[in-house]
Scaffold this active site. Sequence first.
Site, PDB file in Angstrom:
ATOM      1  N   ASP A  39      37.290  43.084  77.967  1.00  0.00           N
ATOM      2  CA  ASP A  39      36.016  42.929  77.256  1.00  0.00           C
ATOM      3  C   ASP A  39      35.842  41.479  76.840  1.00  0.00           C
ATOM      4  OD1 ASP A  39      33.949  45.107  76.039  1.00  0.00           O
ATOM      5  OD2 ASP A  39      34.010  43.343  74.738  1.00  0.00           O
ATOM      6  N   ASN A  91      31.968  47.924  84.793  1.00  0.00           N
ATOM      7  CA  ASN A  91      31.036  48.543  83.834  1.00  0.00           C
ATOM      8  C   ASN A  91      30.282  47.541  82.960  1.00  0.00           C
ATOM      9  OD1 ASN A  91      30.237  50.794  81.774  1.00  0.00           O
ATOM     10  ND2 ASN A  91      31.389  49.282  80.576  1.00  0.00           N
ATOM     11  N   TYR A 157      17.057  43.486  84.590  1.00  0.00           N
ATOM     12  CA  TYR A 157      17.975  44.629  84.510  1.00  0.00           C
ATOM     13  C   TYR A 157      17.737  45.583  85.684  1.00  0.00           C
ATOM     14  CZ  TYR A 157      20.648  48.473  82.448  1.00  0.00           C
ATOM     15  OH  TYR A 157      21.574  49.475  82.233  1.00  0.00           O
ATOM     16  N   LYS A 161      20.349  46.366  88.788  1.00  0.00           N
ATOM     17  CA  LYS A 161      20.927  47.704  88.960  1.00  0.00           C
ATOM     18  C   LYS A 161      20.590  48.268  90.349  1.00  0.00           C
ATOM     19  CE  LYS A 161      23.077  47.909  85.009  1.00  0.00           C
ATOM     20  NZ  LYS A 161      24.549  47.905  84.955  1.00  0.00           N
ATOM     21  N   ILE A 190      21.705  56.378  77.328  1.00  0.00           N
ATOM     22  CA  ILE A 190      22.915  56.875  76.674  1.00  0.00           C
ATOM     23  C   ILE A 190      22.997  56.240  75.277  1.00  0.00           C
ATOM     24  CG2 ILE A 190      25.433  57.048  76.877  1.00  0.00           C
ATOM     25  CD1 ILE A 190      23.899  58.370  79.253  1.00  0.00           C
ATOM     26  N   THR A 192      24.490  54.281  72.987  1.00  0.00           N
ATOM     27  CA  THR A 192      25.557  53.286  72.876  1.00  0.00           C
ATOM     28  C   THR A 192      25.014  52.107  72.081  1.00  0.00           C
ATOM     29  OG1 THR A 192      24.931  51.954  74.785  1.00  0.00           O
ATOM     30  CG2 THR A 192      26.357  53.849  75.233  1.00  0.00           C
TER      31      THR A 192
HETATM   32  P1  NAP Z   1      27.595  48.297  75.310  1.00  0.00           P
HETATM   33  O1  NAP Z   1      27.796  49.370  74.307  1.00  0.00           O
HETATM   34  O2  NAP Z   1      26.882  47.046  74.923  1.00  0.00           O
HETATM   35  O3  NAP Z   1      29.019  47.944  75.911  1.00  0.00           O
HETATM   36  C1  NAP Z   1      29.126  46.953  76.884  1.00  0.00           C
HETATM   37  C2  NAP Z   1      30.419  46.204  76.649  1.00  0.00           C
HETATM   38  O4  NAP Z   1      30.488  45.186  77.645  1.00  0.00           O
HETATM   39  C3  NAP Z   1      30.447  45.523  75.275  1.00  0.00           C
HETATM   40  O5  NAP Z   1      31.728  45.626  74.710  1.00  0.00           O
HETATM   41  C4  NAP Z   1      30.123  44.086  75.636  1.00  0.00           C
HETATM   42  O6  NAP Z   1      30.680  43.137  74.757  1.00  0.00           O
HETATM   43  C5  NAP Z   1      30.778  43.970  77.001  1.00  0.00           C
HETATM   44  N1  NAP Z   1      30.246  42.856  77.740  1.00  0.00           N
HETATM   45  C6  NAP Z   1      28.976  42.380  77.743  1.00  0.00           C
HETATM   46  N2  NAP Z   1      28.892  41.306  78.525  1.00  0.00           N
HETATM   47  C7  NAP Z   1      30.134  41.100  79.023  1.00  0.00           C
HETATM   48  C8  NAP Z   1      30.695  40.117  79.867  1.00  0.00           C
HETATM   49  N3  NAP Z   1      29.947  39.120  80.333  1.00  0.00           N
HETATM   50  N4  NAP Z   1      32.001  40.207  80.163  1.00  0.00           N
HETATM   51  C9  NAP Z   1      32.768  41.193  79.678  1.00  0.00           C
HETATM   52  N5  NAP Z   1      32.308  42.136  78.849  1.00  0.00           N
HETATM   53  C10 NAP Z   1      30.996  42.086  78.528  1.00  0.00           C
HETATM   54  O7  NAP Z   1      26.830  48.847  76.603  1.00  0.00           O
HETATM   55  P2  NAP Z   1      26.829  50.292  77.317  1.00  0.00           P
HETATM   56  O8  NAP Z   1      25.552  50.947  76.969  1.00  0.00           O
HETATM   57  O9  NAP Z   1      28.114  50.984  77.108  1.00  0.00           O
HETATM   58  O10 NAP Z   1      26.679  49.830  78.833  1.00  0.00           O
HETATM   59  C11 NAP Z   1      27.775  49.800  79.732  1.00  0.00           C
HETATM   60  C12 NAP Z   1      27.229  49.793  81.139  1.00  0.00           C
HETATM   61  O11 NAP Z   1      26.452  50.954  81.364  1.00  0.00           O
HETATM   62  C13 NAP Z   1      26.318  48.597  81.450  1.00  0.00           C
HETATM   63  O12 NAP Z   1      26.531  48.150  82.773  1.00  0.00           O
HETATM   64  C14 NAP Z   1      24.932  49.195  81.310  1.00  0.00           C
HETATM   65  O13 NAP Z   1      23.971  48.500  82.070  1.00  0.00           O
HETATM   66  C15 NAP Z   1      25.190  50.595  81.854  1.00  0.00           C
HETATM   67  N6  NAP Z   1      24.200  51.569  81.446  1.00  0.00           N
HETATM   68  C16 NAP Z   1      24.000  51.845  80.141  1.00  0.00           C
HETATM   69  C17 NAP Z   1      23.026  52.776  79.795  1.00  0.00           C
HETATM   70  C18 NAP Z   1      22.727  53.144  78.368  1.00  0.00           C
HETATM   71  O14 NAP Z   1      21.713  53.811  78.140  1.00  0.00           O
HETATM   72  N7  NAP Z   1      23.551  52.774  77.413  1.00  0.00           N
HETATM   73  C19 NAP Z   1      22.271  53.401  80.782  1.00  0.00           C
HETATM   74  C20 NAP Z   1      22.511  53.089  82.099  1.00  0.00           C
HETATM   75  C21 NAP Z   1      23.489  52.164  82.422  1.00  0.00           C
HETATM   76  P3  NAP Z   1      29.791  42.622  73.503  1.00  0.00           P
HETATM   77  O15 NAP Z   1      29.448  43.818  72.702  1.00  0.00           O
HETATM   78  O16 NAP Z   1      30.723  41.668  72.833  1.00  0.00           O
HETATM   79  O17 NAP Z   1      28.582  41.970  74.116  1.00  0.00           O
END
Ligand code: NAP
Length: 251
Positions: A39, A91, A157, A161, A190, A192
């Site tokens: 991370d 991810n 975004y 994707k 989701i 998050t």
């Molecule tokens: P999240 O809660 O923000 O978690 C993402 C994690 O990745 C955070 O710990 C973040 O760190 C870290 N991160 C961000 N930029 C990074 C980088 N350059 N290098 C390494 N780590 C990095 O997001 P999430 O909702 O779990 O999303 C995870 C994945 O699922 C993403 O690819 C997102 O596009 C995808 N997704 C999410 C959803 C949704 O609704 N949540 C839906 C479809 C797809 P920091 O917090 O320090 O920035």
Amino acid sequence: MPTYDLADRSALVTGAGSGIGRAVALELARNGAAVLVADLSADAAQRVTDEITAAGGTAAAAVADVADPAVHAELVAAAGRMGPLKVAVNNAGIGGEAAAVADCSTEGWLRVVDVNLNAVFHGLKAQIPAMVAAGGGAIVNMASVLGSVGIAQSSAYVATKHAVVGLTKTAALEYSAQGVRVNAVGPGFISTPLVERSLDAATLDALAAQHATGRLGTSEEVAALTAFLVSDAASFVTGSYHLVDGGYSAH
Ligand code: NAP
């Protein structure tokens, strides 16, 4: 009790300090993998590592900005020290600016492309040779339901994707013969930190109503699909894009 047998292998999960990545890391560890929790945030990576070890699993933390092409070889080497690298979940992702395409800053656009797309390319370049050397493996690239449909105010975004889905299919075609499966997962919205910090309560309610389930998904529901895809139970599954979207795209 484990659902799948992921023992005797290491698993690399990026963006594993929060949200979906954290849930994936916990689920892979619960199924026996030794997990490298990568991370941006050292604290977040360590917290998840501690959660895994407290539950009896094996994990190590790594700090990495996935947009830096050089970190991927380091992550693969670190995971390889925990066992043969047979699982990777690319991810980490960011939402980017909320703006119509003509109003997006070039810097904002490029950062989303770097984190959401270029990082997956650099990850695959490092992970695939290690998996071929280990006799095979399975990769999941975290796309989105927005890898198949658009939404206003999120052009970078949505574009990245969609591109991750295409990259996934191509890599799967290229490396299947060498025992490496590559799939994409497409979550709906989701609950998050990524979603909760960028959208207000009224928007979240409106989004929930667009899912057939009438609610947003959980990170654990995405992790369950991901664990299946990287397990040997999915041995005939490659090159495909798997929605876990509560019916969002069924309209
Ligand atoms: P999240 O809660 O923000 O978690 C993402 C994690 O990745 C955070 O710990 C973040 O760190 C870290 N991160 C961000 N930029 C990074 C980088 N350059 N290098 C390494 N780590 C990095 O997001 P999430 O909702 O779990 O999303 C995870 C994945 O699922 C993403 O690819 C997102 O596009 C995808 N997704 C999410 C959803 C949704 O609704 N949540 C839906 C479809 C797809 P920091 O917090 O320090 O920035």
